[in-house]
Design an enzyme around this catalytic site. Sequence first.
Site, short mmCIF file in Angstrom:
data_model
loop_
_atom_site.label_atom_id
_atom_site.label_comp_id
_atom_site.label_asym_id
_atom_site.label_seq_id
_atom_site.Cartn_x
_atom_site.Cartn_y
_atom_site.Cartn_z
N LYS A 199 40.76 56.11 55.55
CA LYS A 199 40.55 55.75 54.14
C LYS A 199 40.28 54.26 54.04
CE LYS A 199 41.29 56.28 49.53
NZ LYS A 199 39.83 56.03 49.37
N GLN A 217 42.85 47.41 57.17
CA GLN A 217 43.10 48.53 56.26
C GLN A 217 44.16 49.48 56.83
OE1 GLN A 217 40.77 48.75 53.39
NE2 GLN A 217 42.39 50.01 52.53
N LYS A 258 36.71 51.45 57.13
CA LYS A 258 35.92 50.62 56.21
C LYS A 258 34.46 50.87 56.54
CE LYS A 258 36.67 47.57 52.93
NZ LYS A 258 37.79 47.39 52.01
N GLY A 270 35.33 52.05 46.75
CA GLY A 270 34.53 50.84 46.51
C GLY A 270 35.09 49.63 47.22
N ASP A 271 34.31 48.58 47.26
CA ASP A 271 34.72 47.24 47.70
C ASP A 271 33.67 46.31 47.09
OD1 ASP A 271 36.65 45.74 49.72
OD2 ASP A 271 34.69 44.91 50.12
N THR A 293 43.80 47.06 41.78
CA THR A 293 43.97 46.02 42.80
C THR A 293 44.44 44.71 42.14
OG1 THR A 293 42.18 47.07 44.03
CG2 THR A 293 42.90 44.90 44.79
N ASN A 308 35.67 42.90 40.38
CA ASN A 308 36.69 43.88 40.00
C ASN A 308 38.11 43.35 40.18
OD1 ASN A 308 38.56 46.20 41.39
ND2 ASN A 308 37.51 46.94 39.56
N SER A 311 44.03 54.78 44.80
CA SER A 311 43.05 55.76 45.31
C SER A 311 43.77 56.99 45.84
CB SER A 311 42.22 55.14 46.44
OG SER A 311 41.16 54.38 45.93
P1 NDP Z 1 33.12 42.54 43.53
O1 NDP Z 1 31.83 42.78 44.18
O2 NDP Z 1 33.48 43.28 42.30
O3 NDP Z 1 33.28 40.99 43.20
C1 NDP Z 1 33.17 40.01 44.18
C2 NDP Z 1 33.25 38.67 43.49
O4 NDP Z 1 33.33 37.63 44.48
C3 NDP Z 1 32.01 38.37 42.63
O5 NDP Z 1 32.42 37.66 41.50
C4 NDP Z 1 31.19 37.47 43.58
O6 NDP Z 1 30.26 36.62 42.94
C5 NDP Z 1 32.32 36.66 44.18
N1 NDP Z 1 31.88 35.94 45.37
C6 NDP Z 1 31.21 36.43 46.43
N2 NDP Z 1 30.98 35.44 47.32
C7 NDP Z 1 31.54 34.33 46.78
C8 NDP Z 1 31.64 33.00 47.20
N3 NDP Z 1 31.10 32.62 48.36
N4 NDP Z 1 32.27 32.12 46.38
C9 NDP Z 1 32.81 32.50 45.19
N5 NDP Z 1 32.74 33.76 44.75
C10 NDP Z 1 32.11 34.65 45.52
O7 NDP Z 1 34.22 42.77 44.68
P2 NDP Z 1 35.76 43.13 44.54
O8 NDP Z 1 36.36 42.39 43.40
O9 NDP Z 1 35.90 44.60 44.62
O10 NDP Z 1 36.33 42.55 45.90
C11 NDP Z 1 36.75 41.19 46.04
C12 NDP Z 1 37.64 41.07 47.25
O11 NDP Z 1 38.78 41.92 47.11
C13 NDP Z 1 37.00 41.47 48.58
O12 NDP Z 1 37.51 40.65 49.61
C14 NDP Z 1 37.47 42.90 48.78
O13 NDP Z 1 37.47 43.27 50.13
C15 NDP Z 1 38.88 42.78 48.23
N6 NDP Z 1 39.49 44.04 47.82
C16 NDP Z 1 38.90 44.85 46.87
C17 NDP Z 1 39.51 46.01 46.47
C18 NDP Z 1 38.98 46.86 45.37
O14 NDP Z 1 39.68 47.79 44.96
N7 NDP Z 1 37.81 46.61 44.84
C19 NDP Z 1 40.76 46.48 47.11
C20 NDP Z 1 41.35 45.51 48.03
C21 NDP Z 1 40.69 44.38 48.37
P3 NDP Z 1 28.69 37.00 42.96
O15 NDP Z 1 28.54 38.05 41.92
O16 NDP Z 1 28.03 35.71 42.65
O17 NDP Z 1 28.37 37.48 44.35
#
Ligand code: NDP
Length: 444
Positions: free
Chosen positions: A89, A110, A125, A164-165, A209, A240, A376
Amino acid sequence: MTYLQKILDETKLKNPNELEFQQAVEEILTSIEPVIEKNQAYSDLKVIERLVEPERQIIFRVPWIDRNGQFQINRGFRIQHSSAIGPYKGGLRFHPTVNLSIIKFLAFEQTFKNALTGLSIGGAKGGSDFDPKGKTDVEIMSFCQNFMTELYRHIGQFVDIPAGDMGVGEREIGFLYGQYKRISNTFEAGTLTGKGLSYGGSLARKEATGFGLLYFVNEMLKSHNHSIQGKTVVISGSGNVAMYACKKASELGAKVIAMSDSGGYVYDKDGIDFTAIHAIKEIQRERISKYLEYHPHAEYFQGKRIWDLKCDIALPCAMQNDIDLSAATTLISNGCIAVGEGANMPTTNEAIKLFIENNVLLAPAKAANAGGVATSALEMAQNSSRLSWSFEKVDSTLKEIMTNIFEESSKAASEYGHPGNYVMGANIAGFIRVANAMTAFGAV
Ligand code: NDP
């Protein structure tokens, strides 16, 4: 040379270009040293040597057609790291930086994160170097359908359950699930999580999250006699995780003063307005600089580092290695008392060491962002029973799970001689659960 150092050196030699994977392995191996010293069986049965090699690595071609009728080719990945305690997962990431090293480090982490939730889920992943930014809905659909046309043969509710991620939200999960349903000729809702509510999704999954991160951070602060009320918070990212971290931080009485995207950050001294961020990012899919149209008094800093702002609590919720040694040094000298990792591996190993040496409370990703995958698993439970739970029921179960994860991490840290070191505690608690299952299975 110690036994664990030898495994680390061999892993680096075997995976020479995979720096993120090497970093994730190093962090775990450094933490579990006291466990290995106490339990000879783990080394006799080569549990660690097995864990640094994923059970299965799938790499595939994803051809699709863009809006101009041109063929485009991307690379797809699914790393099924461990099925020791349950079916594989873990999420799917669509981002141009995706490569084998990134997906391997995410899958490796993970496994231990999922073990910490106490639920029966293994670690995986996947993703692609496809860049969803600027693509039309039809292009996103075309890519998702072609991605699933290969992925479907490797997944299933008892085999591997993606979610998602980065770059994969409810829209993408909808396209992926639609294609899965069509080519498998089953309505097997438990095969993907993060689904829309009308076809088997769970209430509170999209919040989980970010909310879970704040539940963990709140527990951590309370146990050190701090209150989150009135604290200033800086959050990197505005996707997210970041968005719902902002919402819950404000609900708990903290003030979020800045958020970012890959272009820059906004600073609002009156506190970031969640409704504006939500409208810009989740509905319009726009840049964060647009925040100034909603709040003209706020300021936008293009290409600047958000960690230079003074804050009590830093919540990295974007990319890996976001907080390096220099950012950590600045945060500490500005009086930051706690860091909560919403993103995966957002802090370099050198920066982690510096935070711990300076008594900054560090809520590690494996524990602090486990609320997403835990919810999830609650979505899967609802799918199996063909029932839907209320928002309140999912949210209160999430809170209970996050409190348990905090307590388990705290207990393991103390038991192995490092009280208050939640990085070690989480790594140890997650590792022991996986290692015990592997020990029971023998040579598999
Ligand atoms: P999203 O795609 O929803 O959002 C990612 C965010 O990070 C966007 O605002 C993006 O901006 C920004 N970003 C990307 N690169 C950079 C950078 N170099 N500097 C500043 N901001 C940046 O992803 P999630 O919110 O889902 O995921 C974020 C993190 O959380 C990841 O590391 C993911 O692995 C982790 N995570 C997510 C989970 C989930 O349920 N979604 C669960 C557990 C962990 P832009 O739009 O400009 O690219």
